[in-house]
Enzyme design. Sequence first.
Site, PDB file in Angstrom:
ATOM      1  N   HIS A   1      10.704  -2.726  79.753  1.00 58.37           N
ATOM      2  CA  HIS A   1      12.151  -2.943  79.800  1.00 58.37           C
ATOM      3  C   HIS A   1      12.597  -4.100  78.907  1.00 58.37           C
ATOM      4  CE1 HIS A   1      11.303  -6.055  82.832  1.00 58.37           C
ATOM      5  NE2 HIS A   1      12.523  -6.497  82.649  1.00 58.37           N
TER       6      HIS A   1
ATOM      7  N   HIS B   1       5.291  -7.561  78.059  1.00 63.10           N
ATOM      8  CA  HIS B   1       6.556  -8.136  77.577  1.00 63.10           C
ATOM      9  C   HIS B   1       6.350  -9.188  76.474  1.00 63.10           C
ATOM     10  CE1 HIS B   1       8.018  -5.963  80.922  1.00 63.10           C
ATOM     11  NE2 HIS B   1       7.909  -6.901  81.852  1.00 63.10           N
TER      12      HIS B   1
END
Length: 484
Positions: free
Chosen positions: A178, A240
Amino acid sequence: MVSRVIPVDRFDLVIFGGTGDLARRKILPALFRRYCAGQIPQDTRIIGAARSDMDCAGFRQVTADAIREFGGGRGCEDGTLEEFLDCIQYETVDAKGDMGWDALRGRLRDGVTKAFYFSVGPSLFGDLAQRLRDFGLADDHSRVVVEKPFGHDLETARALNATLAQHFSEDQIYRIDHYLGKETVQNLMAVRFGNVLFEPLWNAQYVDHIQITVAETVDVSGRGMYYDRSGAMRDMVQNHLMQLLCLIAMEPPARFEPDAVRDEKLKVIRALDPVDYHHIVRGQYSANDTQASYRTHVEDPRSTTESFVALKCNVSNWRWAGTPFYLRTGKCLKERSSEIVVVFKDAPHSIFGPDAGTHRNVLTIRLQPNEGITMRVTIKEPGPGGMRLVDVPLDMSFAEALGPDAEDVPDAYERLIMDVIRGNQTLFMRGDEVEAAWAWTDPIIEGWRRRGEVPKPYEPGSTGPEDALMLMHRDGRKWRDIRA
Ligand code: BG6
């Protein structure tokens, strides 16, 4: 400035694990916000599928509650929510058996884009993929969306990729990280490749070092079971932080297209040197007056899982040889703050003499909160008394520069789900990228295990263990303070 919303074609989206945490917190509210923005046609089907015995009315209630709780905005008051609920359906299915699959197929239409969101643990990916094919729900144009954790290590990631590959081709698989859907993360690419200013300086000749910090204030309570098996390395760095590193370090792709971008990111991961264990610091938060310790948040009172990692790594290629990248992330730190700091080298020669002082140019890209870019430049200190230099910020806060548009920025899930429907994989991880990231992380984790390393305790609300500061000090450098 007017934001442009381009509606997508009508679609059928099945959310496996539709009643679960991710669906309620992120996926359903994100879909609703896109609906409110006019991007999702009324004639769309969003079908929750899970083991719970529930009917469509029950799932509409779950959806409405989730949207109200996790941010539906104005649409919750003006009747749009009721309209949106017409798109919502539900089917009880057994991921490991035959129950519910024919009925689920009956809810899907021919001639529309079909996407299947696996919002479930990875152990079910294979079962779901196989049943989607066996019961004729998916065809060669359907898409599947999977979430992290994508594997626990290289071996399990390979096995997952192989399982999915038995039923779907790579261009049908959307692996979500995300962070790639965050507006400011995409801005990294815009800043680098949309400006002529930075690119000539974006290399080891001019950049002294780069810092990537993702600091969080939250602890791991409520998800201790998952977290204790992962730790900061698997939970944050392997995905990430690695993605941020790739976007900062990669060569300009020829086009902003899925494989062009992902090829360049993959080259960065493959150019990473193995990390020397002296260059890694692991930490685990201890307790203080207001905060319980990590070990009380997980089942194992002697857990040696890390809630903090800081490390120094090198991208061994022509552009970056000699410019270290420092990465750090942790829970229970003093502020929630994610930023990338590019520290440039000193000017080659100071014409003002030693008394004037020297200051480095520093480019800071703030990802969250208070998204924006700051460039520190050197100027003369005002007033008489000769030439003394100071550094001042050239500041651009996105909120100030873009006005209300900056507030309306879609959240990561809104963008990523719409990209799935549009069939654009640019912001999704390819299987080989995920495997390469594990290939780099595995030896680090294995080294900790072999050496029986125990993470260093750190005070909640601090910047992490002392040793993380030393990691930089040893090199004559220092971390930028963690500031909200
Ligand atoms: C998730 C991690 O992927 O990202 C969490 O599992 C972490 O541990 C979260 O808190 C951070 O995301 P964000 O968007 O809040 O920075």
